[in-house]
Write an enzyme that holds these catalytic residues in place. Structure first.
Site, PDB file in Angstrom:
ATOM      1  N   PHE A  36      39.209  46.612  32.318  1.00 18.96           N
ATOM      2  CA  PHE A  36      40.651  46.857  32.350  1.00 18.96           C
ATOM      3  C   PHE A  36      41.298  46.016  31.265  1.00 18.96           C
ATOM      4  CE2 PHE A  36      45.061  46.191  33.407  1.00 18.96           C
ATOM      5  CZ  PHE A  36      45.483  47.474  33.682  1.00 18.96           C
TER       6      PHE A  36
ATOM      7  N   ASP B  33      39.052  38.887  26.888  1.00 16.17           N
ATOM      8  CA  ASP B  33      40.336  39.191  27.525  1.00 16.17           C
ATOM      9  C   ASP B  33      40.453  38.292  28.753  1.00 16.17           C
ATOM     10  OD1 ASP B  33      42.463  40.127  28.982  1.00 16.17           O
ATOM     11  OD2 ASP B  33      41.985  42.257  28.732  1.00 16.17           O
TER      12      ASP B  33
ATOM     13  N   LYS C  48      49.984  37.097  31.361  1.00 16.66           N
ATOM     14  CA  LYS C  48      50.231  36.803  32.774  1.00 16.66           C
ATOM     15  C   LYS C  48      50.758  35.385  33.035  1.00 16.66           C
ATOM     16  CE  LYS C  48      47.972  40.709  34.740  1.00 16.66           C
ATOM     17  NZ  LYS C  48      46.730  41.415  34.462  1.00 16.66           N
TER      18      LYS C  48
HETATM   19  C1  LIG Z   1      46.794  42.644  33.527  1.00 18.12           C
HETATM   20  C2  LIG Z   1      45.737  42.753  32.498  1.00 18.12           C
HETATM   21  C3  LIG Z   1      45.982  43.349  31.254  1.00 18.12           C
HETATM   22  C4  LIG Z   1      47.284  44.036  30.913  1.00 18.12           C
HETATM   23  O1  LIG Z   1      48.385  43.189  30.965  1.00 18.12           O
HETATM   24  P1  LIG Z   1      49.851  43.854  31.012  1.00 18.12           P
HETATM   25  O2  LIG Z   1      50.758  42.662  30.899  1.00 18.12           O
HETATM   26  O3  LIG Z   1      49.971  44.555  32.312  1.00 18.12           O
HETATM   27  O4  LIG Z   1      49.955  44.771  29.854  1.00 18.12           O
HETATM   28  C5  LIG Z   1      44.963  43.363  30.332  1.00 18.12           C
HETATM   29  N1  LIG Z   1      43.774  42.827  30.610  1.00 18.12           N
HETATM   30  C6  LIG Z   1      43.492  42.240  31.790  1.00 18.12           C
HETATM   31  C7  LIG Z   1      42.148  41.645  32.030  1.00 18.12           C
HETATM   32  C8  LIG Z   1      44.461  42.205  32.790  1.00 18.12           C
HETATM   33  O5  LIG Z   1      44.176  41.682  33.976  1.00 18.12           O
END
Ligand SMILES: *Cc1c(COP(=O)(O)O)cnc(C)c1O
Length: 400
Positions: free
Chosen positions: A140, A225, A254
Site C-alpha cells: 500500500f 515507505d 502521517k
Molecule cells: C497511509 C500510507 C500511505 C498514503 O498516505 P496518504 O497520506 O493517505 O496519502 C502510503 N504508504 C503507506 C505505507 C501508508 O500507510
C-alpha cells in the site's frame, strides 16, 4: 445532533469511499477519543498511525496556534523562517542529509518514484523511459493513479486503469525474488518494512538486510515507505533499523505532524535529492511555514517523550498479552512495537463484527484486510491503559 443524524447526513451528502464504524467523534485527548453522545473510547488506530503523539498534543497545538497567528503559507516562490529549521532538525534526527517536503503520503511516494527515475537516467545510465521499479505484492503506497498502478488489491485498482507503466511486482518477504527481478534497467525497489494496510505483514527476519545488499550490489535504489511504520511506531525511529538497514530513500508522513496537518517528506542524501533542479517538482502547500512549525513540534515530542523507546517496551507487553489470549477465533498475533495485527481464522466471519463488539466496550480498532484487527494505539499509551483494554479485548475475542 446525535450520532444517528450525523451518520444520515454523511451518508447522504458524502461519497461512500469509506466504511467507518458508526461512531461520531468530537474530541480527543491523548489516547482517548469522545463521541457526540459523550462516550469515551480508547483509540487503537491512531488515524492509521498519524497520531503517534496522542490526540491534540498540547505542545504541537501550541506550535500550530503560534505559527497560524504569524504566517501560514508563503509558497516556495519565497522562503520562510520555519522550513530551514525543519530541514535541519529532520536531518539531525534521521541522519539523512536532505529532505523534500510534501503534504500527503501518496505525494511523497510519487516524489520518491520521480527521484528514482531521474537518478536512473542521469546517474545510472538507464536508457530514457526504460527505468523499472520493483514493487511488492500486497503493498500500500497510496491512492493516486501511479500508486494504484502497482497495487495488487483488485478493489483499489480494477476500475481505475489505464495504469502507469514501469513497475513490476514480486512477492513480499522473498529476497531471492527481488534479486531475480533486478535487471540493468532496474532503478529501485519500493517496499514497506512491515505492510500495514496489507494486514500487518511482518517479513521474515533478514529480508530487509538481504534486499538492501542486493540493491547495493546491483546499483539499485532501496526506497522504504515508512509512512506508517516510521517515527517510532514499531519501536525504532524507522522500522528498517530493526535490521540495521539504511535505505537510500525513506518516505515519511502521517505522524510527521502528529495528526494536526498533512505533512510528508522524502529523505535522502545530497547525491540523490540534489538531483532535483528548480521547477522539476513542487507543491503549493509543500513546506509551508505552518506545516514546518507543526512538524518541528511533532518531531520534538517524539524525542522528548521518548516515544520510540516507549513503543518498544509497551508494544512488547501488548503483543505478549494478546498472544496469551485463549480464543477460538485467533489465528496469529504479530507485529513490532505498537503496530500489531491479530489475524482471525477465516471461519470466524471477518474482523468487522469483532471491531463493532470492541466499540461497544469502549475500544476503537479497525479491521484491515477483512480478517485482521489492527491494534495501533498512540505511542503515549501506558501499561495501565493496556491493562484496562486487555480484559475487554479478551472478552470480545472469546465470546463471539
Ligand atoms: C497511509 C500510507 C500511505 C498514503 O498516505 P496518504 O497520506 O493517505 O496519502 C502510503 N504508504 C503507506 C505505507 C501508508 O500507510
Amino acid at each position: 445532533m446525535k450520532t444517528k443524524e450525523y451518520i444520515e447526513l454523511e451518508e447522504h451528502y458524502g461519497a461512500h469511499n469509506y466504511h467507518p464504524l458508526d461512531v461520531v467523534l468530537t474530541r480527543g485527548e491523548g489516547v482517548w477519543v469522545y463521541d457526540v453522545d459523550g462516550r469515551r473510547y480508547l483509540d487503537c488506530l491512531s488515524a492509521y498511525s498519524a497520531v503517534n503523539q496522542g490526540h491534540v498534543h498540547p505542545k504541537i497545538l501550541a506550535a500550530m496556534q503560534e505559527q497560524a497567528k504569524k504566517i501560514t503559507l508563503t509558497s516556495r516562490a519565497f522562503r520562510n523562517d520555519q522550513l530551514a529549521l525543519f530541514y535541519k532538525e529532520l536531518s539531525d534526527l534521521t541522519g539523512y542529509e536532505m529532505s523534500l517536503p510534501m503534504n500527503s503520503g501518496a505525494e511523497a511516494v510519487e516524489t520518491a518514484l520521480k527521484l528514482a527515475r531521474k537518478w536512473a537516467y542521469q546517474v545510472k545510465g538507464v536508457p530514457r523511459y526504460e527505468a523499472e521499479i520493483i514493487t511488492c505484492a500486497g503493498n500500500f503506497h497510496g491512492r493516486t493513479i501511479t500508486t494504484i498502478s502497482f497495487s495488487t488489491e483488485p478493489l483499489y485498482r480494477d476500475d481505475f486503469g489505464p495504469f502507469t507503466p514501469g513497475f513490476i511486482t514480486v512477492p513480499y518477504g522473498d529476497a531471492s525474488a527481488v534479486e531475480k527481478a533486478i535487471n540493468p534497467n532496474t532503478a529501485a525497489i519500493i517496499l514497506e518494512p512491515i505492510q500495514g494496510e496489507g494486514g500487518v505483514i511482518v517479513p521474515p527476519a533478514g529480508y530487509l538486510s538481504r534486499v538492501a545488499s542486493f540493491c547495493k550490489k546491483n546499483n539499485v535504489l532501496l526506497i522504504a515507505d515508512e509512512i506508517q511504520t516510521g517515527l517510532g511506531r514499531t519501536g525504532k525511529l524507522f522500522a528498517c533499523q530493526h535490521e540495521d538497514v539504511r535505505p537510500d530513500v525513506t518516505v515519511i508522513g502521517k505522524a510527521l505532524s502528529g495528526g494536526f496537518y498533512p505533512v510528508s517528506a522524502v529523505l535522502a542524501d545530497r547525491a540523490l535529492l540534489g538531483l532535483f533542479t528548480p521547477g522539476e517538482h513542487g507543491s503549493t502547500f509543500g513546506g509551508n511555514p505552518l506545516a514546518a512549525a507543526i512538524a518541528r513540534a511533532a518531531l520534538k515530542v517524539i524525542v522528548e517523550e521518548k516515544l520510540v523507546e516507549s513503543a518498544a517496551q509497551v508494544g512488547e507487553y501488548f503483543i505478549e498479552q494478546l498472544s496469551e489470549i485463549p480464543s477460538p477465533h485467533v489465528k496469529e498475533v504479530r507485529g513490532k512495537g505498537l503496530l500489531i495485527g491479530v489475524e482471525l481464522k477465516h471461519e470466524s466471519g471477518g474482523a468487522r463484527r469483532f471491531c463493532e463488539a470492541l466499540q461497544d466496550k469502549g475500544i476503537l480498532a479497525k479491521e484491515t484486510h477483512e480478517h485482521v484487527i489492527r491494534f495501533a494505539p498512540p505511542l503515549v499509551i501506558d501499561k495501565e491503559t493496556i491493562d484496562w483494554a486487555l480484559p475487554r479485548i479478551r472478552e470480545v475475542l472469546n465470546s463471539h
